[in-house]
Design a protein around this motif. Structure first.
Motif, short mmCIF file in Angstrom:
data_model
loop_
_atom_site.label_atom_id
_atom_site.label_comp_id
_atom_site.label_asym_id
_atom_site.label_seq_id
_atom_site.Cartn_x
_atom_site.Cartn_y
_atom_site.Cartn_z
N MET A 23 -3.22 54.42 -19.33
CA MET A 23 -3.78 54.19 -20.66
C MET A 23 -5.14 54.90 -20.80
O MET A 23 -5.43 55.47 -21.85
CB MET A 23 -3.91 52.70 -20.94
CG MET A 23 -2.57 51.98 -21.06
SD MET A 23 -1.54 52.59 -22.43
CE MET A 23 -2.33 51.78 -23.82
N ARG A 24 -5.94 54.89 -19.76
CA ARG A 24 -7.22 55.60 -19.82
C ARG A 24 -6.99 57.10 -19.99
O ARG A 24 -7.66 57.75 -20.80
CB ARG A 24 -8.07 55.31 -18.58
CG ARG A 24 -8.57 53.87 -18.51
CD ARG A 24 -9.60 53.67 -17.41
NE ARG A 24 -9.14 54.08 -16.09
CZ ARG A 24 -8.45 53.31 -15.24
NH1 ARG A 24 -8.14 52.07 -15.58
NH2 ARG A 24 -8.10 53.78 -14.05
N THR A 25 -6.01 57.64 -19.26
CA THR A 25 -5.67 59.06 -19.37
C THR A 25 -5.13 59.37 -20.77
O THR A 25 -5.52 60.37 -21.38
CB THR A 25 -4.65 59.46 -18.29
OG1 THR A 25 -5.22 59.21 -17.01
CG2 THR A 25 -4.25 60.92 -18.40
N LEU A 26 -4.25 58.52 -21.25
CA LEU A 26 -3.70 58.69 -22.61
C LEU A 26 -4.82 58.69 -23.63
O LEU A 26 -4.88 59.56 -24.50
CB LEU A 26 -2.70 57.56 -22.91
CG LEU A 26 -2.21 57.48 -24.35
CD1 LEU A 26 -1.33 58.69 -24.69
CD2 LEU A 26 -1.43 56.18 -24.55
N GLY A 27 -5.72 57.72 -23.53
CA GLY A 27 -6.82 57.63 -24.48
C GLY A 27 -7.69 58.87 -24.48
O GLY A 27 -8.03 59.41 -25.54
N ALA A 28 -8.05 59.35 -23.29
CA ALA A 28 -8.88 60.55 -23.20
C ALA A 28 -8.18 61.76 -23.79
O ALA A 28 -8.79 62.57 -24.49
CB ALA A 28 -9.25 60.80 -21.73
N SER A 29 -6.89 61.88 -23.54
CA SER A 29 -6.10 62.99 -24.08
C SER A 29 -6.07 62.94 -25.60
O SER A 29 -6.23 63.97 -26.28
CB SER A 29 -4.69 62.93 -23.50
OG SER A 29 -3.86 63.85 -24.13
#
Length: 143
Positions: A23-29
């Motif tokens: 989710m953190r990676t998704l959010g940053a993307s």
């Protein structure tokens, strides 16, 4: 679409508080992609559509995530973002089919948004199903 993207980026920033790396990676993307697209659309507005507000008539679709954490943050984001993406797909498709696009750059952008958000919806549905049960089918906003 500017206001739509702004809302998505603001919600995605909240995912930096998620306990899930995905989710953190998704959010940053999402924040990176949406910020670049917002800048591009604002440039088009200033160049080709002077006087048009990027937020005129926009009605927010996402709930406030700022007070949520843990599973509540992740699940609410997923449940709200799936229909949010669906609306971007619909808006892009309507533009391409019915609006008589004057600038090829805008048509190409609409096609990219349609494809990217459609594909991402499936990933969000998979996360929803894997982490919160059920089949990942979206729920109405506000549930």
């Amino acid at each position: 679409m500017v206001a739509h993207h702004m809302e998505e980026a603001a919600a995605a920033k909240q995912l930096q508080r998620s306990s899930r790396a995905q989710m953190r990676t998704l959010g940053a993307s999402i924040v990176t992609r949406q910020s670049a697209e917002i800048a591009m659309m604002n440039k088009w507005l200033a160049t080709w559509y002077r006087g048009h507000s990027p937020t005129t008539g926009y009605r927010p679709m996402m709930r406030d995530l700022s007070k949520l954490s843990g599973d509540a943050l992740d699940e609410t984001f997923l449940r709200d973002m799936i229909p949010h993406h669906m609306m971007a797909v619909i808006m892009s498709q309507q533009l391409l089919k019915h609006a008589g696009v004057r600038h090829q750059s805008v048509a190409a952008f609409a096609a990219r948004v349609r494809e990217a958000e459609h594909a991402e919806m499936f990933r969000l549905q998979r996360y929803l199903a894997d982490w919160f049960g059920g089949d990942g089918v979206l729920c109405p906003i506000g549930k």
